[in-house]
Design a protein around this motif. Structure first.
Motif, mmCIF file in Angstrom:
data_model
loop_
_atom_site.group_PDB
_atom_site.id
_atom_site.type_symbol
_atom_site.label_atom_id
_atom_site.label_comp_id
_atom_site.label_asym_id
_atom_site.label_seq_id
_atom_site.Cartn_x
_atom_site.Cartn_y
_atom_site.Cartn_z
ATOM 1 N N ALA A 169 0.845 -1.210 0.000
ATOM 2 C CA ALA A 169 0.000 0.000 0.000
ATOM 3 C C ALA A 169 0.874 1.251 0.000
ATOM 4 O O ALA A 169 0.645 2.188 -0.772
ATOM 5 C CB ALA A 169 -0.922 -0.008 1.223
ATOM 6 N N LEU A 170 1.894 1.245 0.854
ATOM 7 C CA LEU A 170 2.755 2.434 0.957
ATOM 8 C C LEU A 170 3.521 2.661 -0.346
ATOM 9 O O LEU A 170 3.700 3.807 -0.776
ATOM 10 C CB LEU A 170 3.722 2.285 2.141
ATOM 11 C CG LEU A 170 3.027 2.415 3.512
ATOM 12 C CD1 LEU A 170 3.907 1.874 4.639
ATOM 13 C CD2 LEU A 170 2.655 3.880 3.790
ATOM 14 N N LYS A 171 3.922 1.559 -1.000
ATOM 15 C CA LYS A 171 4.599 1.674 -2.308
ATOM 16 C C LYS A 171 3.671 2.321 -3.313
ATOM 17 O O LYS A 171 4.052 3.186 -4.084
ATOM 18 C CB LYS A 171 4.977 0.277 -2.817
ATOM 19 C CG LYS A 171 6.306 -0.184 -2.356
ATOM 20 C CD LYS A 171 6.936 -1.178 -3.380
ATOM 21 C CE LYS A 171 8.371 -1.418 -3.022
ATOM 22 N NZ LYS A 171 8.528 -2.017 -1.680
ATOM 23 N N GLU A 172 2.427 1.842 -3.299
ATOM 24 C CA GLU A 172 1.454 2.360 -4.262
ATOM 25 C C GLU A 172 1.210 3.853 -4.014
ATOM 26 O O GLU A 172 1.134 4.654 -4.933
ATOM 27 C CB GLU A 172 0.142 1.584 -4.101
ATOM 28 C CG GLU A 172 -0.733 1.650 -5.313
ATOM 29 C CD GLU A 172 -1.893 0.667 -5.200
ATOM 30 O OE1 GLU A 172 -1.652 -0.531 -4.927
ATOM 31 O OE2 GLU A 172 -3.040 1.119 -5.383
ATOM 32 N N ILE A 173 1.113 4.213 -2.729
ATOM 33 C CA ILE A 173 0.807 5.608 -2.392
ATOM 34 C C ILE A 173 1.983 6.523 -2.726
ATOM 35 O O ILE A 173 1.834 7.534 -3.406
ATOM 36 C CB ILE A 173 0.433 5.723 -0.896
ATOM 37 C CG1 ILE A 173 -0.882 4.999 -0.618
ATOM 38 C CG2 ILE A 173 0.348 7.184 -0.469
ATOM 39 C CD1 ILE A 173 -1.198 4.795 0.859
ATOM 40 N N PHE A 174 3.189 6.157 -2.213
ATOM 41 C CA PHE A 174 4.327 7.069 -2.375
ATOM 42 C C PHE A 174 5.082 6.859 -3.687
ATOM 43 O O PHE A 174 5.709 7.771 -4.192
ATOM 44 C CB PHE A 174 5.302 6.926 -1.192
ATOM 45 C CG PHE A 174 4.780 7.530 0.079
ATOM 46 C CD1 PHE A 174 4.672 8.918 0.215
ATOM 47 C CD2 PHE A 174 4.379 6.738 1.137
ATOM 48 C CE1 PHE A 174 4.182 9.490 1.378
ATOM 49 C CE2 PHE A 174 3.893 7.294 2.320
ATOM 50 C CZ PHE A 174 3.794 8.670 2.438
ATOM 51 N N ALA A 183 -1.759 12.650 -1.344
ATOM 52 C CA ALA A 183 -0.932 11.704 -0.612
ATOM 53 C C ALA A 183 0.381 12.316 -0.129
ATOM 54 O O ALA A 183 1.353 11.612 0.086
ATOM 55 C CB ALA A 183 -0.661 10.484 -1.479
ATOM 56 N N SER A 184 0.420 13.635 0.101
ATOM 57 C CA SER A 184 1.653 14.211 0.626
ATOM 58 C C SER A 184 1.861 13.744 2.071
ATOM 59 O O SER A 184 2.967 13.744 2.577
ATOM 60 C CB SER A 184 1.623 15.732 0.528
ATOM 61 O OG SER A 184 0.486 16.213 1.188
#
Ligand code: AMP
Ligand code: GLY
Length: 426
Positions: A169-174, A183-184
């Motif tokens: 999820a974090l990969k997808e977001i950032f 998503a800042s």
């Protein structure tokens, strides 16, 4: 004097708002901007071709047509300050100003507001880069929900089962930039388990008045499987609310009312409080600064009181004295979507529609009326709302009426409100 109303938006929620407002003998005429195929033929109502983002054109229309009250449906114009713009021009408008709408448009702001006011909510931390967010998930086995800060069309929340899913999820977001500026920052929070209740609460800045309870279905497929959507169905009342009504009043609504009275912003309008019952205790999952969709479609047919009076009471600060009564019956809303939903797909497919039976109301969403032909324009197309003495009865009314609607690829969930009176967990 009878009033002229402007409703801003084009979904099922806005059709339900127009339908309910049209029943008031205090309402002469309603304009819906831009509206849909259903608001085009709703009594007292006509569509005007102005997009929700064009504040200047909406304000010019409101002035030219001496609109008495404008009602804002969707989240984006609220987040972008439409209420501030209308008020600056001396126009009467129902909805929170930009500073208050931040309770929806920034999850970081909402969580900090809840924390500062000791409102019950999941434990959390805020991050603006991927590595420390992931380290936090690794260190805390409770931290399994990741939310992008800004508005994300309901797609910015990841409820994870494992650290690996959090990492994904974090990969997808950032990593992908797919959420842009939304998503800042991210909120990483505790995963809670239990049934959810949607509580729509009217606010005049001083007093909170909860409307009837409801529940929605976010996942695309039966059994709560598949991708998240804008909402595949809803029902009201939510049986799970009753045993927790007192606790929700004492532990959520009363302290929230005090917190809002003391806040540096004033919240006037409709505050949607998403509640989750975890370990027998109510927690606030989220706020929305507007009516829920599709909860509104099953809520308003149960409201006996005049909606325009309630909106005016919120604006005038007289909500404590306003009348708000509900029918004892139940409502179930089944959403009919395009086959491709939640992905985009074909537009302009013809819809055939037979008259709806008694105790069924049809609210349009992604439809357009093109020279007498009703067309499906993708996404959530129609909402069939059944009314009955029980949820089971209301659900049968809604499901039986689907046979009167046809368009290519029409899809829906078959389990809306099925068994909820017996099995209370969602
Ligand atoms: P939100 O937009 O914050 O309401 O999140 C969308 C959905 O994600 C909610 O309706 C819940 O089903 C789920 N969700 C959000 N936060 C949590 C949480 N802390 N624990 C479990 N589920 C959650
Ligand atoms: N049904 C949830 C929402 O309107 O965001």
């Amino acid at each position: 004097m009878q009033q002229k109303i402007l409703v801003v938006g084009s979904g099922g929620r806005e059709h339900a708002l127009c339908w309910k407002l049209a029943q008031s003998n205090k309402v002469a005429q309603i304009f819906c901007a831009p509206g849909n195929g259903g608001t085009a033929s709703e009594q007292k109502t006509e569509n005007i071709a102005i997009p929700v983002s064009d504040f200047n054109a909406l304000m010019a229309f409101a002035k030219k047509h001496s609109i008495d009250l404008t009602v804002i449906g969707p989240d984006n114009p609220l987040a972008d300050g439409i209420v501030d713009a209308f008020e600056a021009e001396g126009l009467r408008v129902f909805g929170p100003r930009q500073a208050a709408a931040k309770l929806e448009s920034s999850k970081v702001f909402a969580k900090q507001f809840m924390q500062q006011n000791q409102l019950p909510t999941a434990r959390f931390a805020v991050f603006d880069t991927e590595a420390p967010a992931l380290a936090f998930c690794r260190e805390n086995d409770w931290a399994r929900v990741i939310k992008v800060d800004g508005l994300a069309l309901g797609k910015g929340v990841y409820v994870c089962d494992s650290v690996e899913e959090c990492e994904q999820a974090l990969k997808e977001i950032f990593g992908t930039g797919r959420f842009g500026a939304s998503a800042s920052q991210v909120v990483v929070e505790e995963r809670l388990y239990g049934p959810e209740i949607s509580l729509m609460v009217l606010s005049d800045g001083k007093t909170l008045r909860p409307m009837a309870s409801s529940q929605d279905y976010k996942r695309r497929f039966d059994g709560n499987k598949g991708p998240n959507t804008g909402g595949m169905g809803s029902y009201s009342p939510a049986p799970i609310y009753e045993p927790y009504a007192e606790a929700i009043q004492q532990e959520v609504i009363a302290p929230l009312e005090v917190a809002l009275q003391q806040a540096p912003f004033e919240f006037k309008g409709l505050l949607y409080v998403g509640v989750l019952i975890h370990d027998n205790k109510p927690y606030i999952l989220e706020f929305n600064a507007r009516f829920g969709d599709p909860e509104t479609q099953c809520l308003l047919p149960r409201l006996e009181s005049d909606l325009v009076d309630l909106f005016n009471a919120c604006i005038d600060g007289t909500l404590a004295d306003a009348t708000m009564e509900w029918t004892a019956n139940s409502a179930v809303c089944v959403v009919l979507t395009a086959g491709s939903y939640p992905e985009s797909g074909a537009k302009g497919l013809p819809i055939t529609l037979k008259p709806m039976p008694e105790s069924v109301v049809l609210f349009h969403a992604g439809t357009q009326l093109q020279s007498d032909q009703l067309e499906a324009h993708g996404g959530r197309v129609l909402n069939i709302v059944g009314l009955g003495e029980t949820l089971e009865g209301a659900a049968s009314k809604a499901y039986d009426a689907i046979q009167f609607v046809r368009f290519d690829g029409m899809a829906f969930r078959r389990d809306i409100a099925q068994g909820v009176s017996l099995c209370l967990s969602s």
